[in-house]
Write a protein that holds these residues in place. Structure first.
Motif, PDB file in Angstrom:
ATOM      1  N   THR A  75      -8.505  -0.887  -9.281  1.00 40.99           N
ATOM      2  CA  THR A  75      -7.022  -1.224  -9.197  1.00 40.99           C
ATOM      3  C   THR A  75      -6.522  -0.866  -9.772  1.00 40.99           C
ATOM      4  OG1 THR A  75      -8.427  -3.548  -8.257  1.00 40.99           O
ATOM      5  CG2 THR A  75      -6.255  -2.968  -8.831  1.00 40.99           C
ATOM      6  N   ALA A  76      -7.132  -0.488 -11.171  1.00 45.28           N
ATOM      7  CA  ALA A  76      -5.458   0.503 -11.503  1.00 45.28           C
ATOM      8  C   ALA A  76      -5.743   2.114 -10.624  1.00 45.28           C
ATOM      9  CB  ALA A  76      -6.479   1.292 -12.734  1.00 45.28           C
ATOM     10  N   ALA A  77      -6.115   2.132 -10.173  1.00 44.15           N
ATOM     11  CA  ALA A  77      -6.395   3.378  -9.040  1.00 44.15           C
ATOM     12  C   ALA A  77      -5.138   3.814  -8.410  1.00 44.15           C
ATOM     13  CB  ALA A  77      -7.969   4.293  -8.623  1.00 44.15           C
ATOM     14  N   GLY A  78      -5.240   2.407  -7.210  1.00 43.73           N
ATOM     15  CA  GLY A  78      -4.646   1.786  -6.361  1.00 43.73           C
ATOM     16  C   GLY A  78      -3.231   1.141  -6.736  1.00 43.73           C
ATOM     17  N   LEU A  79      -3.186   1.129  -8.315  1.00 47.95           N
ATOM     18  CA  LEU A  79      -1.566  -0.237  -8.428  1.00 47.95           C
ATOM     19  C   LEU A  79      -1.081   1.921  -8.683  1.00 47.95           C
ATOM     20  CD1 LEU A  79      -2.244  -2.670 -10.697  1.00 47.95           C
ATOM     21  CD2 LEU A  79      -1.276  -2.674  -8.932  1.00 47.95           C
ATOM     22  N   LEU A  80      -1.184   2.750  -9.070  1.00 46.50           N
ATOM     23  CA  LEU A  80      -0.777   3.945  -9.602  1.00 46.50           C
ATOM     24  C   LEU A  80      -0.561   4.318  -8.255  1.00 46.50           C
ATOM     25  CD1 LEU A  80      -3.091   5.449 -12.150  1.00 46.50           C
ATOM     26  CD2 LEU A  80      -1.015   4.789 -12.980  1.00 46.50           C
ATOM     27  N   ALA A  81      -1.394   4.730  -7.187  1.00 44.80           N
ATOM     28  CA  ALA A  81      -1.202   5.122  -6.020  1.00 44.80           C
ATOM     29  C   ALA A  81      -0.251   4.911  -5.218  1.00 44.80           C
ATOM     30  CB  ALA A  81      -2.502   5.219  -4.981  1.00 44.80           C
ATOM     31  N   GLY A  82      -0.315   3.611  -5.558  1.00 45.44           N
ATOM     32  CA  GLY A  82       0.490   2.830  -4.108  1.00 45.44           C
ATOM     33  C   GLY A  82       1.953   2.853  -5.309  1.00 45.44           C
ATOM     34  N   LEU A  83       2.460   2.413  -6.554  1.00 48.03           N
ATOM     35  CA  LEU A  83       4.018   2.705  -7.126  1.00 48.03           C
ATOM     36  C   LEU A  83       4.265   4.497  -6.492  1.00 48.03           C
ATOM     37  CD1 LEU A  83       5.835   2.135  -9.288  1.00 48.03           C
ATOM     38  CD2 LEU A  83       4.213   3.371 -11.034  1.00 48.03           C
ATOM     39  N   GLY A  86      10.966  -5.107  -0.797  1.00 49.68           N
ATOM     40  CA  GLY A  86      10.176  -5.382  -0.110  1.00 49.68           C
ATOM     41  C   GLY A  86       8.650  -4.573  -0.037  1.00 49.68           C
ATOM     42  N   LEU A  87       9.188  -3.294   0.246  1.00 48.75           N
ATOM     43  CA  LEU A  87       7.993  -2.130   0.171  1.00 48.75           C
ATOM     44  C   LEU A  87       7.820  -1.500  -1.048  1.00 48.75           C
ATOM     45  CD1 LEU A  87       7.436  -0.047   2.381  1.00 48.75           C
ATOM     46  CD2 LEU A  87       9.208   1.893   1.526  1.00 48.75           C
ATOM     47  N   TRP A  88       8.533  -1.792  -1.890  1.00 49.20           N
ATOM     48  CA  TRP A  88       7.893  -1.499  -3.584  1.00 49.20           C
ATOM     49  C   TRP A  88       6.610  -2.335  -3.438  1.00 49.20           C
ATOM     50  CZ3 TRP A  88       9.118   1.843  -6.462  1.00 49.20           C
ATOM     51  CH2 TRP A  88      10.236   2.992  -6.052  1.00 49.20           C
ATOM     52  N   ALA A  89       6.523  -3.930  -3.135  1.00 44.44           N
ATOM     53  CA  ALA A  89       6.089  -5.088  -3.663  1.00 44.44           C
ATOM     54  C   ALA A  89       4.623  -4.852  -3.267  1.00 44.44           C
ATOM     55  CB  ALA A  89       6.541  -6.713  -3.145  1.00 44.44           C
ATOM     56  N   LEU A  90       5.111  -4.640  -1.154  1.00 44.12           N
ATOM     57  CA  LEU A  90       4.068  -3.947  -0.809  1.00 44.12           C
ATOM     58  C   LEU A  90       3.015  -3.407  -0.421  1.00 44.12           C
ATOM     59  CD1 LEU A  90       2.336  -4.610   1.974  1.00 44.12           C
ATOM     60  CD2 LEU A  90       3.863  -2.825   3.083  1.00 44.12           C
ATOM     61  N   GLY A  91       3.795  -2.032  -2.057  1.00 43.52           N
ATOM     62  CA  GLY A  91       2.599  -0.521  -1.236  1.00 43.52           C
ATOM     63  C   GLY A  91       2.214  -0.705  -3.067  1.00 43.52           C
ATOM     64  N   VAL A  92       2.758  -1.335  -4.096  1.00 45.27           N
ATOM     65  CA  VAL A  92       2.141  -1.218  -5.633  1.00 45.27           C
ATOM     66  C   VAL A  92       1.225  -2.476  -5.091  1.00 45.27           C
ATOM     67  CG1 VAL A  92       2.755  -1.626  -7.757  1.00 45.27           C
ATOM     68  CG2 VAL A  92       4.442  -0.901  -6.420  1.00 45.27           C
ATOM     69  N   LEU A  93       1.717  -4.078  -5.107  1.00 44.01           N
ATOM     70  CA  LEU A  93       0.422  -4.930  -5.290  1.00 44.01           C
ATOM     71  C   LEU A  93      -0.448  -4.917  -4.055  1.00 44.01           C
ATOM     72  CD1 LEU A  93       2.808  -7.835  -6.038  1.00 44.01           C
ATOM     73  CD2 LEU A  93       1.710  -6.127  -7.415  1.00 44.01           C
ATOM     74  N   GLY A  94      -0.239  -4.730  -2.936  1.00 41.31           N
ATOM     75  CA  GLY A  94      -0.731  -4.559  -1.641  1.00 41.31           C
ATOM     76  C   GLY A  94      -2.189  -3.017  -1.611  1.00 41.31           C
ATOM     77  N   SER A  95      -1.484  -1.769  -1.997  1.00 37.80           N
ATOM     78  CA  SER A  95      -2.560  -0.745  -2.556  1.00 37.80           C
ATOM     79  C   SER A  95      -3.550  -1.497  -3.667  1.00 37.80           C
ATOM     80  CB  SER A  95      -1.124   0.660  -2.679  1.00 37.80           C
ATOM     81  OG  SER A  95      -0.955   0.433  -4.170  1.00 37.80           O
ATOM     82  N   GLY A  96      -3.101  -1.768  -4.698  1.00 40.25           N
ATOM     83  CA  GLY A  96      -3.664  -2.523  -5.758  1.00 40.25           C
ATOM     84  C   GLY A  96      -4.485  -3.211  -4.745  1.00 40.25           C
ATOM     85  N   LEU A 156      -6.141  -4.259  -2.255  1.00 44.77           N
ATOM     86  CA  LEU A 156      -6.471  -3.184  -1.098  1.00 44.77           C
ATOM     87  C   LEU A 156      -7.767  -2.434  -1.679  1.00 44.77           C
ATOM     88  CD1 LEU A 156      -7.147  -3.188   2.169  1.00 44.77           C
ATOM     89  CD2 LEU A 156      -5.569  -0.843   1.967  1.00 44.77           C
ATOM     90  N   ILE A 157      -7.109  -1.567  -2.838  1.00 46.71           N
ATOM     91  CA  ILE A 157      -8.487  -0.751  -2.728  1.00 46.71           C
ATOM     92  C   ILE A 157      -9.611  -0.577  -3.491  1.00 46.71           C
ATOM     93  CG2 ILE A 157      -8.007   2.133  -3.952  1.00 46.71           C
ATOM     94  CD1 ILE A 157      -5.991   2.566  -2.713  1.00 46.71           C
ATOM     95  N   GLY A 158      -9.149  -1.911  -5.055  1.00 49.83           N
ATOM     96  CA  GLY A 158      -9.372  -2.393  -5.510  1.00 49.83           C
ATOM     97  C   GLY A 158     -10.824  -3.120  -4.957  1.00 49.83           C
TER      98      GLY A 158
END
Length: 829
Positions: free
Chosen positions: A757-765, A792-802, A804-806
């Motif tokens: 999840t941490a990796a996803g949040l970093l990658a998404g940011l 909205g793209l930022w919310a999707l990218g950061v939270l969504g990737s966190g 999804l990848i988590g």
């Protein structure tokens, strides 16, 4: 023979064990994207060019004020090209005693060669397509001529010395919008009836056109033969030069398609690199055993290269098949929009796809696999030796060289290629440096955390190289997905809005100065938003920078034609709203000294630079002034625009007419008839046909880009999966040791969730930052569109990737937790 035998045996074993699944998926997707785009864009761009051909009713059109030589059409027919002739002129027709000035076009039976004519049998009936022009003895007319003369279908229209029966209402001509300054209403007749009218003689003012159409290869061969044989008074038009606003739409469509292809290529390349990294991890032990059995390094290298070549060729062929099926799917989806006789694609995309696949595989996969030749035989007994150290210079150099080669080759556009490469290099460097900083930060936080949080964060800091590779790969995958959203939601929407609903569909020209205010009042009285009226003055360019304009010194045929034509000049204190200064400054005052502003495209074509003095011959005398600004003109806005605009001091004393444009809904067509009655000298031009064609190109281009980006979506998901898989081999050993030391499955599972999840949040940011930045640069620098940042793209990218990848990372590594620790400690696979 020994190398080939070992190669085939190892390939068979690798495939059965699943070692090549990830790498083959990445390679197949890369080749499929390239070949699908190759097959599809060849056919779609041919269709788009046909749309451009419809604007001139042919692939090539010769135009002259005198009859064109017969040998030109004979040569065209000898090359299996189709030809048709038209004659266009102004004349007065009568019905009863009432005369009416019209624009007559006499055509051959084969007209049009491209596009279609549409006619209606009555004013209240839907129109239908017609494959040919009117037969001899008949004439087709625009509906407003019926209103102006108070006649109906079936009546006789007197054209010169003969009478022709009005057989249908002319609703659309493919080349109707080719000349905005033609006189309406329009009348279409057969060229066979022209001699009987007695209207055309040796000194008649008429426009003669020879239309030519045929296969693209034949047209391309014929054009170089034709150009040097044209007389000075003959102009040559091709599809994309017919209208600048149409050329703009086609150019943007091509750029979007190339962008979609290149993004897929870049992302799939990252997937190949990550898959190769995992393949190395899984092959080390087998190579160590082979070294113990006496296999020399040169044999191993030969086997590795042969494995890659055989594997790459098979995967590339499969990718070509998938690409062929992919373009067939899109053609089927667009069956209602695309022409049914689409030209079949050649085998060139197959060769390009295979070559691309092999270059990508060798560039991204050979450096990691080259490490296997360095595996020491002792590794078979000592597992702690790990994998041999890779050469960073070799890895980055080979990948960079392959990437640059593929991008410049596939882009076919130097500007697009270098901007994309520069942006990618900057993004990767920034991404890697940022990830390094964040991994160190995670290591610091791990020392202050406790429990599963400490275990999860410490895992990132314990493997910094793997963490950088993994988060960078995940970031590239998420970046591809977010860039897909940016292009789909923002850029394509902005592109579609360049020709919005309500764009001007009527032009008014030949407005006399004393009619300007009465016309404003009339338009206001019928509830049409009062448009801007611009003065228009005809002038011929005679000198650039003090040198006389010589058409023969230009190599470009378009530049040669521009040097011989008259320009429509205008003047004003304020710049038009859809123009943008790209060099120099606008004068901004009605009292500014004499100066010119030139559209940047025509300035480049004619070699006009900022500071050059231009001289125009206007109304019998010369006017001169310096070029103080270059403008970018949004031609597809369909507002009245000009190549050259002057400050008021230069032209306000010259005799001028005015031009304007406005939007009128179809149900209010009666306003046009009333306008013609009140202002008989004002010419009304309906450009709805051009608007429909430009919007059609944009709609087709948008759908094509969306489809191509499905490959990017697949590549992005594949990169994310490869990023998760990249560290599984190391995790297998670590989890076995932790389980032996007493760690329970629940704690390890939670720590995995924290880590991924941490990796996803970093990658998404990071991906969100780069996706927005890339979208902005693409909009401003490449496509010249308006861009608005999307929160909205930022919310999707950061939270969504966190999230999804988590979840995905935890599920992918869960099988390691249920594996008995003893098997791991024994080194069992």
């Amino acid at each position: 023979m020994t190398a080939w035998r070992i190669t085939l045996r190892l390939l068979r074993q690798d495939w059965r064990s699943g070692e090549l699944y990830l790498l083959s998926a990445a390679l197949i997707l890369t080749v499929a994207a390239i070949t699908a785009v190759g097959f599809f864009t060849n056919r779609v761009e041919a269709t788009m060019e046909r749309q451009g051909s419809a604007l001139i009713a042919a692939d090539l059109a010769l135009e002259s004020s005198s009859p064109l030589a017969e040998d030109l059409s004979q040569e065209a027919r000898s090359r299996s090209l189709e030809t048709a002739r038209t004659v266009e002129f102004r004349s007065v027709v009568t019905a009863g005693r009432q005369p009416q000035l019209v624009q007559i076009k006499a055509v051959d039976p084969g007209y049009p060669l491209r596009g279609e004519l549409r006619v209606a049998e009555a004013t209240d009936l839907d129109d239908r397509p017609s494959a040919t022009g009117p037969p001899a003895g008949d004439v087709w007319v625009e509906s407003r001529l019926l209103r102006l003369l108070d006649i109906a279908i079936g009546d006789t229209l007197r054209v010169g010395e003969t009478g022709l029966r009005i057989a249908a209402i002319l609703t659309d001509e493919p080349d109707q919008g080719r000349n905005l300054f033609s006189i309406a209403p329009r009348v279409l007749m057969s060229r066979a009836d022209l001699p009987a009218t007695g209207l055309i003689g040796p000194a008649s003012r008429a426009t003669y056109r020879l239309l030519i159409a045929g296969p693209a290869e034949a047209i391309a061969d014929f054009k170089p033969w034709l150009e040097p044989r044209l007389a000075a008074n003959v102009s040559l038009d091709d599809a994309l030069e017919a209208r600048p606003e149409f050329a703009s739409a086609v150019d943007r469509a091509s750029r979007f398609l190339r962008l979609a292809t290149l993004v897929t290529l870049l992302v799939a390349g990252a997937a190949i690199a990550l898959a190769s990294h995992r393949l190395v991890e899984r092959q080390i032990d087998a190579v160590a055993v082979m070294r113990c059995l006496g296999a020399p390094r040169h044999l191993l290298m030969r086997v590795f290269v042969l494995r890659l070549l055989v594997f790459g060729l098979l995967a590339s062929l499969l990718g070509c098949l998938l690409g062929w099926l992919g373009q067939l799917g899109l053609i089927t989806a667009l069956a209602d929009w695309l022409e049914q006789d689409l030209p079949p694609p050649s085998l060139t995309p197959v060769l390009i796809g295979i070559t691309t696949g092999m270059i990508a595989l060798l560039g991204f996969a050979v450096p990691p696999l080259a490490q296997l030749a360095q595996v020491p035989p002792l590794r078979a007994l000592r597992r702690d030796l790990g994998r041999p150290r890779a050469s960073a210079a070799l890895t980055l150099g080979a990948a960079g060289l392959a990437l640059a080669l593929l991008v410049f080759w596939q882009a076919n556009d130097f500007e697009l290629a270098w901007k994309l490469l520069a942006g990618l290099l900057g993004a990767l460097l920034a991404l890697i440096l940022t990830v390094l900083v964040l991994v160190r930060l995670a290591g610091g936080l791990a020392g202050r955390a406790s429990g599963v949080w400490r275990l999860g964060l410490a895992a990132m800091a314990r493997r910094p190289g793997t963490a950088v590779l993994q988060i960078t790969g995940l970031g590239v995958g998420i970046l591809a997905l977010l860039l897909l959203a940016v292009v789909r939601v923002d850029l394509l929407k902005s592109w579609q809005e360049t020709v919005p609903e309500g764009a001007p569909n009527y032009f008014l020209i030949n407005i006399q100065p004393h009619e300007v205010e009465p016309l404003r009042e009339f338009l206001s009285s019928v509830e049409i938003q009062t448009p801007d009226l611009y003065p228009m003055i005809r002038g011929r360019l005679t000198h650039i920078g003090g040198q006389a304009v010589d058409p023969e010194r230009y190599q470009d045929p378009r530049a040669e034609r521009l040097a011989t034509r008259e320009f429509n000049l205008s003047y004003g204190a304020e710049m038009q709203p859809d123009n943008r200064i790209v060099a120099g400054d606008w004068w901004g005052s009605k009292d500014a000294p004499p100066q010119f502003s030139v559209e940047e495209g025509i300035a480049e074509t004619l070699g006009i630079e900022l500071g050059d003095d231009l001289t125009f011959w206007v109304s019998g005398h010369a006017i001169s002034g310096p070029v103080t600004s270059l403008r970018k003109v949004q031609w597809d806005s369909f507002n009245a625009n000009f190549f050259v605009v002057a400050s008021p001091a230069l032209l306000r004393d010259e005799p001028a007419t005015f031009i304007t444009s406005f939007f009128l809904p179809a149900e209010r067509e009666a306003v046009v008839a009333e306008l013609a009655r009140r202002f008989p000298s004002v010419t009304t031009l309906d450009v709805d046909a051009i608007l429909r064609q430009v919007r059609g190109v944009i709609d087709r281009g948008v759908l094509a880009v969306e489809y191509v980006f499905l490959f990017t979506l697949g590549a992005g998901l594949l990169v994310m999966y490869a990023g998760i898989q990249a560290s599984l081999e190391q995790r297998r050993v670590e989890h076995g040791i932790l389980r032996t030391l007493g760690a329970d499955r629940r704690s390890l599972l939670t720590s995995l969730g924290v880590e991924f999840t941490a990796a996803g949040l970093l990658a998404g940011l990071l991906a969100s930052i780069f996706a927005e930045s890339t979208g902005y640069l693409l909009a401003e620098q490449l496509f010249e569109l308006e861009f608005s940042f999307n929160p909205g793209l930022w919310a999707l990218g950061v939270l969504g990737s966190g999230a999804l990848i988590g979840v995905a990372g935890t599920l992918a590594t869960y099988p390691l937790l249920i594996r008995p620790p003893l098997r791991t400690l024994r080194g069992e696979g």
